[in-house]
Design an enzyme around this catalytic site. Structure first.
Site, short mmCIF file in Angstrom:
data_model
loop_
_atom_site.label_atom_id
_atom_site.label_comp_id
_atom_site.label_asym_id
_atom_site.label_seq_id
_atom_site.Cartn_x
_atom_site.Cartn_y
_atom_site.Cartn_z
N GLN A 259 51.65 47.03 7.67
CA GLN A 259 52.85 46.26 7.35
C GLN A 259 52.53 45.18 6.33
OE1 GLN A 259 55.82 47.06 8.47
NE2 GLN A 259 56.55 45.57 7.00
N HIS B 36 52.12 45.57 2.34
CA HIS B 36 53.28 45.80 1.47
C HIS B 36 53.49 44.67 0.49
CE1 HIS B 36 55.43 49.41 2.51
NE2 HIS B 36 55.22 49.21 3.79
N GLU C 168 62.80 45.25 11.77
CA GLU C 168 63.02 46.49 11.03
C GLU C 168 62.31 47.65 11.74
OE1 GLU C 168 61.11 46.37 7.28
OE2 GLU C 168 62.16 48.12 6.48
N HIS C 169 61.03 47.45 12.06
CA HIS C 169 60.24 48.46 12.78
C HIS C 169 59.79 47.88 14.11
CE1 HIS C 169 59.37 48.95 8.40
NE2 HIS C 169 59.70 50.20 8.65
N ASP D 275 57.16 56.30 8.18
CA ASP D 275 57.41 55.87 6.80
C ASP D 275 57.45 57.06 5.85
OD1 ASP D 275 57.46 53.21 7.42
OD2 ASP D 275 55.37 52.82 6.84
N HIS E 211 109.30 47.34 6.75
CA HIS E 211 108.53 48.22 7.63
C HIS E 211 109.43 48.82 8.71
CE1 HIS E 211 105.09 46.53 5.61
NE2 HIS E 211 104.22 47.15 6.40
#
Lengths: 426, 426
Positions: free
Chosen positions: B255, B258, B323-324, B357, B416
Site C-alpha cells: 500500500q 504507491h 478503500e481496502h 489489485d 398537474h
C-alpha cells in the site's frame, strides 16, 4: 406563443441551450464562501446565514416531536389519505429495487461476492417558501428508509417567520424521516456536509433545490455523496395521430407551470395535432393560475416539433435525453425498445406525467437537462453501497502467483509482487 | 518508523487528516482556467495545453491501428498471457453484475418497471508518465464493454516525446477499448467533456488520475458523469494472533509504495504481532526499490493500532471506511457481517490486496479517503442507466384521479391536476 419546429430547427435550438452559463460563476462563488465559513465556524456561521437569508429563526433549529404531532391536526383527512396511498405505491415500486448481498463464486478455494450495506446518515433537502412539495418528501425519504438508512435527516427552511408547512411534517412522518431541521439554502448543504454543533453531519445529501442549492451540492461533492445536480425540469411527448391535443396541451402546461426555465416538447408525425395542440394550449392557459410562468416557458423554450416518422421522433428524443418522456401512441409498450436515454417514461393516453409525479410509484427525482445520458432517477440504489469481497485459499493463491507477480513487476510495484511471494517463503 | 497507536490516538490522527486542504484551491483554479479555454477554443486550446504540459505531440492525437498492432510485438508472451487471464477473471466477476430490464408490475391496467440502457460514450482516463498501469485499463474498460457501451474512449498522455507504453495499448485491446487518444491531465478531461474537433465528447469519464485530474473531474461533473473523485489509496488490516507479521508487513508496504500520501493501518488484538510487524517492516523495506516513498508514507500516515477486541477493530475500521480492508483472522468469512463501510474486502491469510489489485476479479477502482461511507467501487452499474416506466389504463387512472388531484392542488400546481381531469372531460 409556442415555437413550431422541425428536426433541424429543434437541433439548432437545443445546441444553443447547451452553451456555458456565465451566471453560474457568481452563484458558485457565493456558495463557496458560505460553505467555507460554516465549515470553519459551525453553528455561529450557520445561524448567521439562516438569519441573513431566511430571517431570524423562531424557536429551535430542530423540529420538536410536539411540532410534528401538531401538524397532523392541520391537514384534512382526504389529503392525509391521498399521501398515504401515494406512499404505499412508492414503497411498493421501490421495494423491488432492494438487492441482497450475494456470492459471485463460492467453492472451497475461492469465494467472491458483493455485500450491500446501507449508508448510515442521509440528508434530504426539501425546498421551502412558496414551493411546498410533500411529494418530494415521499420520493426522497421512502427509498432511503427502505434501503435501511439509520438517520434520515430532512432539512427545509422557515422563511421570514413563516413556519414550515405542516403538510411537509406529515409527509415526513408518513415516509419515516428520523429528524427535521429548519434550515435551507446553501447553509443547509454546508451544515449537513461538515456538521455543526446543532446540525448533524451526514454521508450523502439528496433532493432538489434552487440554483444556489445545486451549486452548493456540486461543491461539497466528494466530501459527502450527492444524488445529482438538478437543473430545470423538462418533458418530451411523442405522439401519433391517435393522441388527443387536449391531453398533450395539459401535459405541456403541467411541465411549463413549474418554472420559466422548464422545457416542454412535442414530437409528432401529425401536422393536424400540432395545430390542435396550439389551440388547446391557448384555451387551457387562459384559466391556469400560474399562467405567466407557463406562458413564458412555452414561448422561450420548448416547442412543437413535426417529425417525418416515429423513428425520427425517438431519434430526437434520444438526443434530448428528456427527464420525462410521454409516449402517446397506439400500442405504446411496443416502443419501449426505442428508448436509449430518458429519466422516466409514461406510456399511453391515460398516463400523464403528473400521475407519476405524485402517485404511481416510480421516483420523480430524475436526471434533467440531458443528464439522462449518463445518470438515473433516484432509487434505493442511491442509499446502498456495494462492497466486493474475496477469499483465496493457499492453493488458489499458488495457482495465481506467477501471473500476479508478472503484472506487478510490469507496473514496477515490487512490493505488490512481494506480498504474494512472501506467503510462500517458509 | 511507523506509529504505534491505540483507539484514542488513532481517532485523533484521523480527525486531523480530515481538515480542509488549502492547496486544493490553487489546483482548482488552474483546472477551471484550462477547462474554460478548451471548452471555448477546442482543438486550438487542447493542443496548446498538450504541448505546454506534456511536450509537443509526435504524430496524430489518435493512436492508429498500426500503432496498436505493433505494440503486441513489444510485449513478452508471459505478460500477455497474465493480462489475458486477469481479464478473464475480471470479466467473469463483472458479468454477474449485469441486470436485465424488468417489470415491477404487469397486469391489464397497470404496467411499471425499469429499463437498463448502456451509456453510449465513455472516456477512460489512464495515467501516463512513470506510472504505467495496464491493470487500470482492464479494470476501467471491461465493465464498460460488458455494459454495452458503444464507444469506450481511452486517453493517456505521451510525455515529452516518450510514446505511450505498449503494454497499455495491448491491455486496451484485451479489454475491448474502441479508440485511444494521446492526451492526459486536465486537458484530457476538458476535451472529453465538451468535445473538440479531434477529440470526441463523451457522456461519462472514469478512471483515476493525479490531483489535477481529480479537480478537473469535479469541475465537469454535471455536464458529464464521473465515477468518483479519487484520493490517495489506503488499506486497513484487521488481524488476530493467527496472522503472520511478514504477510502484514508486505501488505502494508504494498500500500505504502504507491504514494507518499497512501495510508496503511493494522488493527490487531495482539501486542506481539505489533512488535513482529515493526521488525518485519524494517527488514522488508531494506530491499524494496520504492523504499523512500513507502517509508515516508508509513512514517507520516497510518499506524499499527492495538485494539481490545476484534469488535473494536471493526468499530475503528468502519469509522475509517477504508478503500481496502484485509481480514487476516481465523474463520474470516464469519466476519463479513461486521463490515459497515469498506471499498473491497480481502479475507484470510492468503488473499493479499495485490491479488485483487491485478487479478482475481473484483474491481480495483474503489472509494478512497472514507468515501466508502457513501460510494462504491467501479462496476457494470456505473455504465448503465435505469429508466423507469409506467402505463395506466383509463380505468386505473380513474381510480387514482382523486388522490392525484388532491395532492396536486395542495402543491398549488393546478396544471398537474388538470392533466388528469382533462382525460375524463368528454
Amino acid at each position: 406563443m409556442i415555437n413550431i419546429l422541425d428536426k433541424e430547427s429543434f437541433l439548432a435550438q437545443l445546441k444553443h441551450q447547451q452553451a456555458p452559463n456565465e451566471q453560474k460563476e457568481h452563484i458558485e462563488q457565493v456558495a463557496k464562501d458560505v460553505i467555507k465559513h460554516i465549515r470553519r465556524d459551525k453553528d455561529e456561521a450557520l445561524f448567521y446565514y439562516i438569519e441573513k437569508f431566511d430571517g431570524k429563526l423562531e424557536g429551535d433549529l430542530k423540529v420538536s416531536n410536539e411540532e410534528r404531532q401538531a401538524a397532523w391536526d392541520q391537514i384534512k383527512p382526504d389529503v392525509i389519505d391521498a399521501l398515504k396511498r401515494a406512499a404505499d405505491n412508492i414503497r411498493s415500486f421501490h421495494q423491488k429495487q432492494l438487492k441482497e448481498s450475494r456470492f459471485m463464486q463460492h467453492d472451497k478455494d475461492i469465494v467472491s461476492g458483493q455485500l450491500y450495506t446501507p449508508i448510515e446518515n442521509v440528508g434530504i433537502y426539501v425546498p421551502g417558501g412558496t414551493a411546498c412539495y410533500p411529494s418530494s418528501v415521499l420520493m426522497n425519504a421512502i427509498p432511503a428508509v427502505l434501503a435501511g438508512v439509520t438517520n434520515v435527516i430532512m432539512v427545509t427552511p422557515e422563511r421570514f417567520g413563516e413556519t414550515i408547512n405542516p403538510i411537509l411534517l406529515v409527509a415526513a412522518d408518513i415516509a419515516g424521516v428520523t429528524d427535521i431541521y429548519k434550515v435551507g439554502g446553501i447553509q443547509a448543504i454546508a451544515g449537513l456536509s461538515y456538521g455543526t454543533e446543532s446540525l448533524p453531519k451526514v454521508d450523502k445529501i439528496v433532493g432538489p433545490g434552487n440554483a444556489y442549492v445545486a451549486a452548493a451540492k456540486s461543491l461539497v461533492f466528494g466530501d459527502v455523496g450527492i444524488d445529482m445536480v438538478a437543473g430545470p425540469s423538462e418533458v418530451a411527448i411523442i405522439a401519433d395521430e391517435t393522441a388527443q391535443a387536449k391531453h398533450i396541451a395539459s401535459d405541456l402546461i403541467a411541465q411549463a407551470e413549474h418554472d420559466t426555465l422548464a422545457r416542454a416538447y412535442l414530437f409528432t408525425t401529425s401536422k393536424e395535432l400540432i395545430d390542435e395542440t396550439t389551440r388547446a394550449l391557448e384555451k387551457q392557459l387562459s384559466v391556469l393560475p400560474r399562467v405567466e410562468i407557463a406562458e413564458k416557458a412555452l414561448r422561450d423554450l420548448g416547442g412543437l416539433v413535426y417529425v417525418a416518422s416515429l423513428d425520427e421522433a425517438f431519434e430526437l428524443s434520444n438526443i434530448l435525453a428528456p427527464e420525462h418522456l410521454e409516449i402517446q401512441v397506439d400500442q405504446p409498450l411496443d416502443y419501449l425498445r426505442y428508448i436509449k436515454h430518458a429519466g422516466s417514461v409514461f406510456l399511453g393516453h391515460y398516463t400523464p406525467e403528473s400521475l407519476g409525479d405524485y402517485y404511481a410509484g416510480p421516483n420523480h427525482v430524475l436526471p434533467t437537462s440531458g443528464t439522462a445520458k449518463f445518470s438515473s432517477g433516484l432509487s434505493v440504489d442511491d442509499f446502498v453501497k456495494k462492497t466486493t469481497f474475496l477469499y483465496y485459499s493457499k492453493e488458489a493463491l499458488q495457482l495465481a502467483k506467477n501471473d500476479v507477480v508478472t503484472i506487478a513487476r510490469e507496473e514496477q510495484l515490487d512490493g505488490h509482487a512481494e506480498a504474494v511471494i512472501k506467503r510462500f517463503e517458509d
